[in-house]
Design a protein around this motif. Structure first.
Motif, PDB file in Angstrom:
ATOM      1  N   TYR A   1       1.948   6.200  -6.956  1.00 10.88           N
ATOM      2  CA  TYR A   1       0.775   6.852  -7.537  1.00 10.88           C
ATOM      3  C   TYR A   1       0.866   8.369  -7.382  1.00 10.88           C
ATOM      4  O   TYR A   1       0.648   9.117  -8.322  1.00 10.88           O
ATOM      5  CB  TYR A   1      -0.523   6.345  -6.897  1.00 10.88           C
ATOM      6  N   ARG A   2       1.211   8.813  -6.182  1.00 16.12           N
ATOM      7  CA  ARG A   2       1.276  10.260  -5.953  1.00 16.12           C
ATOM      8  C   ARG A   2       2.348  10.907  -6.829  1.00 16.12           C
ATOM      9  O   ARG A   2       2.189  12.026  -7.284  1.00 16.12           O
ATOM     10  CB  ARG A   2       1.552  10.557  -4.472  1.00 16.12           C
TER      11      ARG A   2
ATOM     12  N   GLU B   1       1.179   0.984 -10.700  1.00 17.89           N
ATOM     13  CA  GLU B   1       1.165  -0.470 -10.508  1.00 17.89           C
ATOM     14  C   GLU B   1       2.443  -1.101 -11.060  1.00 17.89           C
ATOM     15  O   GLU B   1       3.089  -1.912 -10.399  1.00 17.89           O
ATOM     16  CB  GLU B   1      -0.051  -1.060 -11.226  1.00 17.89           C
TER      17      GLU B   1
ATOM     18  N   ARG C   1      -7.784   2.932 -12.346  1.00 18.32           N
ATOM     19  CA  ARG C   1      -8.612   2.271 -11.346  1.00 18.32           C
ATOM     20  C   ARG C   1      -8.823   3.145 -10.125  1.00 18.32           C
ATOM     21  O   ARG C   1      -9.834   3.086  -9.475  1.00 18.32           O
ATOM     22  CB  ARG C   1      -7.945   0.965 -10.909  1.00 18.32           C
ATOM     23  N   TYR C   2      -7.812   3.950  -9.823  1.00 13.80           N
ATOM     24  CA  TYR C   2      -7.942   4.776  -8.633  1.00 13.80           C
ATOM     25  C   TYR C   2      -8.617   6.095  -8.979  1.00 13.80           C
ATOM     26  O   TYR C   2      -8.199   6.799  -9.884  1.00 13.80           O
ATOM     27  CB  TYR C   2      -6.571   5.038  -8.014  1.00 13.80           C
TER      28      TYR C   2
ATOM     29  N   MET D   1      -6.126  12.665   2.272  1.00 16.28           N
ATOM     30  CA  MET D   1      -5.752  11.806   1.133  1.00 16.28           C
ATOM     31  C   MET D   1      -4.844  10.668   1.566  1.00 16.28           C
ATOM     32  O   MET D   1      -4.894   9.585   1.007  1.00 16.28           O
ATOM     33  CB  MET D   1      -5.039  12.640   0.065  1.00 16.28           C
ATOM     34  N   GLU D   2      -4.033  10.921   2.578  1.00 12.97           N
ATOM     35  CA  GLU D   2      -3.070   9.919   3.039  1.00 12.97           C
ATOM     36  C   GLU D   2      -3.774   8.627   3.453  1.00 12.97           C
ATOM     37  O   GLU D   2      -3.333   7.536   3.138  1.00 12.97           O
ATOM     38  CB  GLU D   2      -2.278  10.488   4.220  1.00 12.97           C
TER      39      GLU D   2
ATOM     40  N   TYR E   1       2.842   1.624  -3.324  1.00 14.25           N
ATOM     41  CA  TYR E   1       1.917   2.020  -4.386  1.00 14.25           C
ATOM     42  C   TYR E   1       1.511   3.484  -4.214  1.00 14.25           C
ATOM     43  O   TYR E   1       1.449   4.242  -5.183  1.00 14.25           O
ATOM     44  CB  TYR E   1       0.669   1.125  -4.377  1.00 14.25           C
ATOM     45  N   GLY E   2       1.265   3.876  -2.962  1.00 16.15           N
ATOM     46  CA  GLY E   2       0.886   5.262  -2.673  1.00 16.15           C
ATOM     47  C   GLY E   2       1.942   6.243  -3.151  1.00 16.15           C
ATOM     48  O   GLY E   2       1.646   7.231  -3.822  1.00 16.15           O
TER      49      GLY E   2
ATOM     50  N   MET F   1      -4.413  17.038   2.140  1.00 15.11           N
ATOM     51  CA  MET F   1      -3.421  15.968   1.998  1.00 15.11           C
ATOM     52  C   MET F   1      -3.501  14.992   3.180  1.00 15.11           C
ATOM     53  O   MET F   1      -3.295  13.794   3.000  1.00 15.11           O
ATOM     54  CB  MET F   1      -2.017  16.546   1.846  1.00 15.11           C
TER      55      MET F   1
ATOM     56  N   SER G   1       5.385  -0.118  -8.866  1.00 11.88           N
ATOM     57  CA  SER G   1       5.397  -0.841  -7.592  1.00 11.88           C
ATOM     58  C   SER G   1       5.966  -2.243  -7.784  1.00 11.88           C
ATOM     59  O   SER G   1       6.749  -2.732  -6.960  1.00 11.88           O
ATOM     60  CB  SER G   1       3.987  -0.957  -7.009  1.00 11.88           C
TER      61      SER G   1
ATOM     62  N   LEU H   1       1.965  13.154   2.544  1.00 15.78           N
ATOM     63  CA  LEU H   1       1.101  12.059   2.100  1.00 15.78           C
ATOM     64  C   LEU H   1       1.554  10.709   2.652  1.00 15.78           C
ATOM     65  O   LEU H   1       0.792   9.764   2.688  1.00 15.78           O
ATOM     66  CB  LEU H   1       1.029  12.016   0.573  1.00 15.78           C
TER      67      LEU H   1
ATOM     68  N   GLN I   1      -3.809  16.484  -6.334  1.00 15.85           N
ATOM     69  CA  GLN I   1      -2.971  15.553  -7.118  1.00 15.85           C
ATOM     70  C   GLN I   1      -2.460  16.231  -8.384  1.00 15.85           C
ATOM     71  O   GLN I   1      -1.317  16.057  -8.782  1.00 15.85           O
ATOM     72  CB  GLN I   1      -3.785  14.294  -7.461  1.00 15.85           C
TER      73      GLN I   1
ATOM     74  N   ARG J   1       0.824  -1.204   0.000  1.00 15.38           N
ATOM     75  CA  ARG J   1       0.000   0.000   0.000  1.00 15.38           C
ATOM     76  C   ARG J   1       0.865   1.263   0.000  1.00 15.38           C
ATOM     77  O   ARG J   1       0.611   2.218  -0.719  1.00 15.38           O
ATOM     78  CB  ARG J   1      -0.909  -0.031   1.234  1.00 15.38           C
TER      79      ARG J   1
ATOM     80  N   LEU K   1      -2.514  -6.323  -6.667  1.00 10.80           N
ATOM     81  CA  LEU K   1      -1.106  -5.919  -6.798  1.00 10.80           C
ATOM     82  C   LEU K   1      -0.153  -6.799  -5.993  1.00 10.80           C
ATOM     83  O   LEU K   1       0.852  -7.278  -6.518  1.00 10.80           O
ATOM     84  CB  LEU K   1      -0.950  -4.439  -6.421  1.00 10.80           C
TER      85      LEU K   1
ATOM     86  N   MET L   1      -5.842   6.174   0.428  1.00  8.72           N
ATOM     87  CA  MET L   1      -5.155   5.490  -0.675  1.00  8.72           C
ATOM     88  C   MET L   1      -5.099   3.975  -0.455  1.00  8.72           C
ATOM     89  O   MET L   1      -4.579   3.518   0.540  1.00  8.72           O
ATOM     90  CB  MET L   1      -3.736   6.038  -0.744  1.00  8.72           C
ATOM     91  N   GLU L   2      -5.634   3.226  -1.391  1.00  9.20           N
ATOM     92  CA  GLU L   2      -5.529   1.765  -1.331  1.00  9.20           C
ATOM     93  C   GLU L   2      -4.847   1.255  -2.592  1.00  9.20           C
ATOM     94  O   GLU L   2      -5.107   1.758  -3.674  1.00  9.20           O
ATOM     95  CB  GLU L   2      -6.927   1.136  -1.220  1.00  9.20           C
ATOM     96  N   ALA L   3      -4.025   0.235  -2.432  1.00 14.04           N
ATOM     97  CA  ALA L   3      -3.406  -0.376  -3.612  1.00 14.04           C
ATOM     98  C   ALA L   3      -4.449  -1.239  -4.318  1.00 14.04           C
ATOM     99  O   ALA L   3      -5.373  -1.718  -3.671  1.00 14.04           O
ATOM    100  CB  ALA L   3      -2.213  -1.218  -3.193  1.00 14.04           C
ATOM    101  N   PRO L   4      -4.328  -1.421  -5.635  1.00 13.93           N
ATOM    102  CA  PRO L   4      -5.262  -2.314  -6.334  1.00 13.93           C
ATOM    103  C   PRO L   4      -5.228  -3.704  -5.690  1.00 13.93           C
ATOM    104  O   PRO L   4      -4.148  -4.164  -5.305  1.00 13.93           O
ATOM    105  CB  PRO L   4      -4.715  -2.365  -7.760  1.00 13.93           C
TER     106      PRO L   4
ATOM    107  N   ILE M   1       2.888  -9.136  -7.429  1.00 13.91           N
ATOM    108  CA  ILE M   1       4.276  -9.011  -6.981  1.00 13.91           C
ATOM    109  C   ILE M   1       4.800 -10.365  -6.504  1.00 13.91           C
ATOM    110  O   ILE M   1       5.907 -10.774  -6.849  1.00 13.91           O
ATOM    111  CB  ILE M   1       4.381  -7.962  -5.843  1.00 13.91           C
TER     112      ILE M   1
END
Lengths: 203, 214
Positions: free
Chosen positions: A49-50, A59, A130-131, B55-56, A45-46, B52, A62, A161, A142, A42, B65, B59-62, B69
């Motif tokens: 993404y940011r 993706e 997706r996001y 926003m922190e 990826y964050g 912000m 990552s 963030l 963003q 997470r 993912l 946020m979730e990863a797909p 990996i």
């Protein structure tokens, strides 16, 4: 601004756990690696993404980060700092490499953005990311983030963030604390001005 | 006062994070009260920081993912050890199988579309009407049964054709069915998409051809 105490304890527990997991990974325990990946996906990826502003790219990035981590895990030294800091540093280095590698594409992209061709980019043929940002303000933040220089952007991402302390950011970016602070401040100021230019009213 | 706006900017984050000495903080406050421009910047920075902070957390990863990996890193090692369940699942993930499944789904959707409206047609309330409609229903049920069996046969044919695509089987007819449209039919409503006509013809004409041979 944040509940420092609670966060500190959590970080300490995680630090110990991560170091043990890394040790187990190096002994060849697949389950330890799995846990390490699940814990940190997470966050990585964050960051991606940011920094990139694109879900699909984040993706891919990552995956690249963890591939690099998997190959270089042996070079991590628990005595030198938390695994999370080391991981953030690997991520950051990859983001910067990728940014330099694709800068030429980006220039072309931004030129296209100005042209009327932009309509085509939003046709239904293009797969949507997706996001999706939770609200308009997050989307604008963003967007502003994507418009400041990468030096400032990475500093703001890590601080605001990812919630890192200045000392940790200093280790991730490998620059003096004064530089970290001034980059964060400059980044925030530029972003605030960009928001104003976008019509966002201060509270 | 405006002369040191630059200096005020430099210390704006420190001021907001309350890490300035008392004297410096007082100086900042005084400036911000007099200077609308700096005050607006300060307010906007606070708004930015608030946004912000929210926003922190969001946020979730797909969802896939971490699995991707792990497959990329541990995956190959696992398959050489021969994790049977894993390799079986992986075999389902081949494009041929997926395309075949997409084709089957699309055809079933088409069959459903053609059978459902027929069932929904109303009957006339007269005895003759009921008799006629019962008669019609019986025929329809029979015809539908025939068509369904034929459709299933076509689905099977399409699937086996798609699976053998690299090496076309000898009984491959002149009409070729490309996997492209089949992929898309899953997303669009069948019958409303132009891409669907290939499939439509294949499904609707093949049973007719079968019948005329009898």
């Amino acid at each position: 601004m944040r509940p420092e105490g609670a966060k500190g304890n959590e970080a300490a527990e995680r630090l110990e756990g991560d170091a043990q997991l890394v040790e187990s990974c190096l002994k060849g325990e697949g389950s330890a690696w799995e846990e390490l990946v699940r814990r940190h996906t997470r966050r990585v990826y964050g960051m991606c993404y940011r920094f990139s502003g694109r879900g699909a790219e984040a993706e891919d990035l990552s995956q690249e980060v963890f591939l690099r981590v998997y190959r270089t895990l042996g070079s991590y030294r628990a005595a030198q700092g938390a695994f999370g800091t080391w991981l953030a540093r690997v991520t950051r280095n990859l983001l910067v490499d990728n940014y330099r590698r694709t800068r030429r594409d980006r220039v072309t992209d931004s030129l296209e953005d100005v042209m009327p061709k932009v309509e085509e980019k939003h046709s239904p043929v293009r797969a949507p990311d997706r996001y999706v940002e939770a609200n308009e303000l997050s989307a604008q933040v963003q967007k502003a983030l994507g418009q400041i220089s990468p030096d400032l952007r990475e500093a703001v991402i890590l601080r605001d963030l990812q919630g890192m302390e200045y000392g940790e950011i200093q280790k991730v970016l490998d620059v003096p604390e004064g530089t970290v602070k001034s980059r964060i401040n400059r980044g925030r100021i530029e972003m605030a001005r960009l928001l104003t230019a976008m019509g966002v009213r201060p509270e | 006062m405006k002369a040191n706006c630059g200096q005020i900017e430099e210390r704006l984050s420190d001021y907001i994070e309350k890490s300035l000495e008392a004297a410096e903080a007082q100086e900042m406050e005084a400036h911000l009260q007099d200077c609308a421009k700096c005050a607006a910047l300060e307010a906007q920075m606070r708004r930015l920081l608030g946004a912000m902070a929210e926003m922190e957390g969001g946020m979730e990863a797909p969802p896939q993912l971490a699995a991707k990996i792990l497959e990329q890193t541990l995956g190959p090692r696992k398959s050489t050890r021969g994790g049977e369940a894993w390799t079986w699942l992986k075999s389902l993930w081949k494009p041929q199988v997926l395309v075949g499944m997409a084709g089957a789904l699309a055809t079933l959707a088409l069959v459903a579309q053609f059978t459902l409206p027929a069932r929904m047609r109303g009957n006339a309330a007269t005895p003759a009407g009921i008799l006629r409609s019962a008669n019609r229903q019986a025929h329809l049920v029979y015809a539908r049964g025939v068509k369904y069996v034929n459709d299933l046969r076509v689905v099977y044919e399409i699937q086996s054709r798609l699976r053998n695509e690299p090496e076309p089987s000898p009984e491959t007819p002149q009409r070729t069915i490309t996997p492209g449209p089949n992929d898309r039919t899953e997303e669009h409503h069948p019958g409303h998409s132009a891409n669907f006509t290939g499939m439509y013809e294949a499904v609707m004409l093949a049973p007719l051809a079968g019948r005329s041979m009898r």
